[in-house]
Design a protein around this motif. Structure first.
Motif, PDB file in Angstrom:
ATOM      1  N   VAL A   1      35.881 -42.709  -7.736  1.00  0.00           N
ATOM      2  CA  VAL A   1      34.512 -42.226  -7.864  1.00  0.00           C
ATOM      3  C   VAL A   1      34.489 -41.014  -8.792  1.00  0.00           C
ATOM      4  O   VAL A   1      35.244 -40.056  -8.585  1.00  0.00           O
ATOM      5  CB  VAL A   1      33.925 -41.856  -6.481  1.00  0.00           C
ATOM      6  N   LYS A   2      33.636 -41.047  -9.805  1.00  0.00           N
ATOM      7  CA  LYS A   2      33.552 -39.952 -10.765  1.00  0.00           C
ATOM      8  C   LYS A   2      32.764 -38.769 -10.215  1.00  0.00           C
ATOM      9  O   LYS A   2      33.172 -37.611 -10.369  1.00  0.00           O
ATOM     10  CB  LYS A   2      32.884 -40.436 -12.051  1.00  0.00           C
ATOM     11  N   ASN A   3      31.637 -39.037  -9.566  1.00  0.00           N
ATOM     12  CA  ASN A   3      30.680 -37.983  -9.218  1.00  0.00           C
ATOM     13  C   ASN A   3      31.145 -37.134  -8.043  1.00  0.00           C
ATOM     14  O   ASN A   3      31.699 -37.649  -7.063  1.00  0.00           O
ATOM     15  CB  ASN A   3      29.329 -38.585  -8.871  1.00  0.00           C
ATOM     16  N   GLU A   4      30.863 -35.838  -8.134  1.00  0.00           N
ATOM     17  CA  GLU A   4      30.998 -34.936  -7.004  1.00  0.00           C
ATOM     18  C   GLU A   4      29.623 -34.790  -6.353  1.00  0.00           C
ATOM     19  O   GLU A   4      28.640 -35.366  -6.811  1.00  0.00           O
ATOM     20  CB  GLU A   4      31.504 -33.564  -7.480  1.00  0.00           C
ATOM     21  N   VAL A   5      29.561 -34.042  -5.252  1.00  0.00           N
ATOM     22  CA  VAL A   5      28.272 -33.742  -4.633  1.00  0.00           C
ATOM     23  C   VAL A   5      27.974 -32.255  -4.797  1.00  0.00           C
ATOM     24  O   VAL A   5      28.889 -31.428  -4.862  1.00  0.00           O
ATOM     25  CB  VAL A   5      28.236 -34.127  -3.134  1.00  0.00           C
TER      26      VAL A   5
ATOM     27  N   VAL B   1      30.583 -28.912   2.210  1.00  0.00           N
ATOM     28  CA  VAL B   1      31.180 -30.226   2.425  1.00  0.00           C
ATOM     29  C   VAL B   1      32.156 -30.494   1.291  1.00  0.00           C
ATOM     30  O   VAL B   1      32.055 -29.895   0.216  1.00  0.00           O
ATOM     31  CB  VAL B   1      30.115 -31.345   2.482  1.00  0.00           C
ATOM     32  N   PRO B   2      33.126 -31.397   1.480  1.00  0.00           N
ATOM     33  CA  PRO B   2      34.032 -31.731   0.378  1.00  0.00           C
ATOM     34  C   PRO B   2      33.257 -32.278  -0.815  1.00  0.00           C
ATOM     35  O   PRO B   2      32.295 -33.031  -0.650  1.00  0.00           O
ATOM     36  CB  PRO B   2      34.950 -32.795   0.988  1.00  0.00           C
ATOM     37  N   LYS B   3      33.673 -31.929  -2.005  1.00  0.00           N
ATOM     38  CA  LYS B   3      32.985 -32.433  -3.196  1.00  0.00           C
ATOM     39  C   LYS B   3      33.157 -33.944  -3.355  1.00  0.00           C
ATOM     40  O   LYS B   3      32.426 -34.585  -4.117  1.00  0.00           O
ATOM     41  CB  LYS B   3      33.489 -31.697  -4.440  1.00  0.00           C
ATOM     42  N   SER B   4      34.092 -34.509  -2.611  1.00  0.00           N
ATOM     43  CA  SER B   4      34.371 -35.947  -2.661  1.00  0.00           C
ATOM     44  C   SER B   4      33.582 -36.746  -1.629  1.00  0.00           C
ATOM     45  O   SER B   4      33.930 -37.879  -1.316  1.00  0.00           O
ATOM     46  CB  SER B   4      35.869 -36.186  -2.455  1.00  0.00           C
TER      47      SER B   4
ATOM     48  N   PRO C   1      24.271 -36.229  -5.242  1.00  0.00           N
ATOM     49  CA  PRO C   1      25.304 -36.457  -6.255  1.00  0.00           C
ATOM     50  C   PRO C   1      25.028 -35.654  -7.528  1.00  0.00           C
ATOM     51  O   PRO C   1      23.877 -35.456  -7.920  1.00  0.00           O
ATOM     52  CB  PRO C   1      25.184 -37.969  -6.542  1.00  0.00           C
ATOM     53  N   VAL C   2      26.092 -35.180  -8.154  1.00  0.00           N
ATOM     54  CA  VAL C   2      25.986 -34.545  -9.461  1.00  0.00           C
ATOM     55  C   VAL C   2      25.904 -35.660 -10.502  1.00  0.00           C
ATOM     56  O   VAL C   2      26.843 -36.448 -10.651  1.00  0.00           O
ATOM     57  CB  VAL C   2      27.194 -33.635  -9.737  1.00  0.00           C
ATOM     58  N   ILE C   3      24.791 -35.725 -11.217  1.00  0.00           N
ATOM     59  CA  ILE C   3      24.548 -36.863 -12.118  1.00  0.00           C
ATOM     60  C   ILE C   3      24.129 -36.419 -13.516  1.00  0.00           C
ATOM     61  O   ILE C   3      23.582 -37.224 -14.277  1.00  0.00           O
ATOM     62  CB  ILE C   3      23.470 -37.795 -11.539  1.00  0.00           C
ATOM     63  N   ASP C   4      24.377 -35.175 -13.869  1.00  0.00           N
ATOM     64  CA  ASP C   4      23.937 -34.684 -15.182  1.00  0.00           C
ATOM     65  C   ASP C   4      24.952 -35.039 -16.265  1.00  0.00           C
ATOM     66  O   ASP C   4      25.659 -34.179 -16.811  1.00  0.00           O
ATOM     67  CB  ASP C   4      23.698 -33.171 -15.136  1.00  0.00           C
ATOM     68  N   PHE C   5      25.024 -36.339 -16.577  1.00  0.00           N
ATOM     69  CA  PHE C   5      25.943 -36.832 -17.592  1.00  0.00           C
ATOM     70  C   PHE C   5      25.147 -37.388 -18.774  1.00  0.00           C
ATOM     71  O   PHE C   5      24.078 -37.968 -18.605  1.00  0.00           O
ATOM     72  CB  PHE C   5      26.846 -37.939 -17.032  1.00  0.00           C
ATOM     73  N   THR C   6      25.686 -37.228 -19.957  1.00  0.00           N
ATOM     74  CA  THR C   6      25.085 -37.821 -21.140  1.00  0.00           C
ATOM     75  C   THR C   6      25.449 -39.300 -21.217  1.00  0.00           C
ATOM     76  O   THR C   6      26.348 -39.781 -20.515  1.00  0.00           O
ATOM     77  CB  THR C   6      25.586 -37.122 -22.408  1.00  0.00           C
ATOM     78  N   GLN C   7      24.748 -40.016 -22.099  1.00  0.00           N
ATOM     79  CA  GLN C   7      25.053 -41.433 -22.312  1.00  0.00           C
ATOM     80  C   GLN C   7      26.500 -41.612 -22.751  1.00  0.00           C
ATOM     81  O   GLN C   7      27.194 -42.520 -22.297  1.00  0.00           O
ATOM     82  CB  GLN C   7      24.089 -42.001 -23.365  1.00  0.00           C
ATOM     83  N   ALA C   8      26.948 -40.732 -23.623  1.00  0.00           N
ATOM     84  CA  ALA C   8      28.328 -40.833 -24.105  1.00  0.00           C
ATOM     85  C   ALA C   8      29.329 -40.603 -22.983  1.00  0.00           C
ATOM     86  O   ALA C   8      30.379 -41.254 -22.913  1.00  0.00           O
ATOM     87  CB  ALA C   8      28.553 -39.827 -25.231  1.00  0.00           C
ATOM     88  N   GLN C   9      29.023 -39.678 -22.081  1.00  0.00           N
ATOM     89  CA  GLN C   9      29.920 -39.409 -20.955  1.00  0.00           C
ATOM     90  C   GLN C   9      29.980 -40.591 -19.997  1.00  0.00           C
ATOM     91  O   GLN C   9      31.038 -40.904 -19.441  1.00  0.00           O
ATOM     92  CB  GLN C   9      29.465 -38.144 -20.222  1.00  0.00           C
ATOM     93  N   LEU C  10      28.852 -41.260 -19.805  1.00  0.00           N
ATOM     94  CA  LEU C  10      28.837 -42.433 -18.927  1.00  0.00           C
ATOM     95  C   LEU C  10      29.628 -43.581 -19.551  1.00  0.00           C
ATOM     96  O   LEU C  10      30.350 -44.306 -18.854  1.00  0.00           O
ATOM     97  CB  LEU C  10      27.398 -42.869 -18.647  1.00  0.00           C
TER      98      LEU C  10
END
Length: 435
Positions: A250-254, A259-262, A292-301
């Motif tokens: 799993v890529k995303n942390e919380v 709580v654990p980031k996982s 979930p932390v979801i602030d990723f660019t298209q390139a990062q995804l």
């Protein structure tokens, strides 16, 4: 001792059992077993210690306080609520269950752990019979039960305490139990869990940890179990590349505090365990309680997909699964691109588990290894694969794709099997002609 299993290079195995290879095809009364089984080690303040214990989805909803020490809605159970949104059976283990049991004058907590310190005993004289007492047990401010007895010897143990039968009953406004502790969690605690869970049948093993060494321990365990023992399951963890089809990274942390980031591992473990063999988790809406932390660019995804990372992203108002992928990135002639998709792994794991069960329960040590016996095994495997084709998990299946021959010894059989896995639609390319 377990039966032999895993993969084979040459037909030189000693233990009786099933040895099954899956490879990519060159380019130019069998039944399907259930899914929904998960296994997880947990840090808990209450519950059985020293052994794997089984919890069903229904039991979690109805008896969470008895099993885990908290009401279903309590924040302490947020991760398990995420898990049981989809999982049907959990094989759980307390990593920190080696602590002390809370105790008092009249009772000792049933389990070790800090939650036992929230138990309280209140004793009052019975209004109808002055020779008897009403002995009430509370957890926080909630009354669990009241027993009316003349002596402590008459008290019946329950799901929370063991009564001290030699105690002298006397009216008390409330005595809390004290001294309950959790043990520390280290690599030895995780290894103890893995040793105990090895014999359980589950689809997904999940571990919520931010410790890189512990992640490596679980990856190595999964590789050994899949490739040497023949136990077909996948591991879910967060933030650890494994380059292996049996590991979902799993890529995303919380973003949640405390709580654990996982913690997204809870939901991912449940949804992957319960996903049907003919379905995909791709594009599923995350309906859990973490942020979930979801602030990723298209390139990062795009890079995450190439890196074999299971990712969440935002689509409109919803958070969805970007791609139902495992951590395999190194492709070979025997493991092509199709092995990167978890739907493929579900299908081949289903085949491995079902055929191993079929062989063990019906053929091993019972059916003669002659032409008739091999025809019977062939027919059962064909029937099994026809069921997979019927639910559209595989396609273009023909009974000619299955062969069963005598092996190098008179006791062995060799099965040849060819399948074409059906994967869910992931991309749409459309050309529109405009007049």
């Amino acid at each position: 001792m377990a039966l032999g299993g895993g993969t084979y290079l040459v037909q030189n195995k000693v233990l009786p059992g099933c040895y099954i290879n899956f490879i990519s095809a060159a380019r130019a009364t069998a039944t399907l077993s259930d899914r929904g089984y998960a296994a997880m080690p947990l840090e808990l303040n209450w519950g059985p210690a020293g052994a794997v214990f089984t919890v069903t989805n229904e039991e979690f909803q109805k008896d969470s306080r008895k099993i885990f020490g908290y009401e279903y809605t309590h924040d302490a159970l947020k991760g398990l609520r995420d898990l049981f949104l989809n999982a049907q059976i959990l094989y759980a283990y307390r990593l920190n269950g080696g602590g002390e049991k809370a105790s008092g004058t009249f009772a000792t907590a049933k389990y070790p752990g800090t939650r036992g310190n929230d138990l309280k005993v209140i004793i009052q004289e019975n209004v109808d019979d002055s020779a008897k007492y009403d002995v009430s047990l509370y957890l926080d401010n909630s009354r669990l039960e009241t027993q009316t007895v003349a002596t402590a010897a008459e008290l019946v143990d329950n799901d929370y305490v063991v009564w001290k039968k030699d105690a002298t009953l006397a009216a008390t406004a409330g005595e809390g139990l004290k001294g309950g502790t959790n043990s520390s969690v280290d690599g030895a605690a995780h290894q103890a869990f893995l040793d105990k869970v090895e014999g359980y049948p589950f689809n997904i093993l999940g571990v919520v940890t931010d410790d890189d060494k512990i992640k490596s321990l679980y990856i190595n365990f999964t590789k050994r179990m899949r490739d040497e023992v023949g136990a077909k399951f996948q591991l879910v963890l967060q933030g650890k590349a494994a380059d292996y089809e049996g590991v979902i990274n799993v890529k995303n942390e919380v973003a949640d505090e405390g709580v654990p980031k996982s913690s997204l591992v809870y939901w991912t473990t449940g949804v992957e365990a319960a996903c049907a063999v003919n379905r995909s988790v791709l594009n599923r809406v995350y309906d859990g309680e973490y942020e979930p932390v979801i602030d990723f660019t298209q390139a990062q995804l795009e890079a995450a997909i190439r890196a074999g990372e299971f990712s969440f992203h935002k689509v409109g108002q919803f958070i969805r699964v970007l791609n139902d992928t495992n951590s395999l990135v190194t492709l070979t002639d025997s493991k092509g691109e199709i092995f990167q998709d978890n739907q493929t792994i579900r299908v081949i794991d289903q085949i491995a588990n079902d055929i191993a069960t079929l062989f063990t329960e019906k053929y091993l040590g019972v059916i003669p290894n002659d032409a008739s016996g091999r025809i019977s095994l062939w027919a059962d495997i064909v029937k099994h694969h026809e069921e997979l084709a019927k639910i559209r998990a595989i396609e273009d299946f023909s009974e000619d794709d299955i062969t069963v021959d005598q092996g190098d010894s008179k006791k062995s059989v060799v099965v040849g099997d060819k399948i074409t896995v059906v994967n869910a639609m992931t991309q749409l390319y459309m050309a529109v002609k405009v007049a």
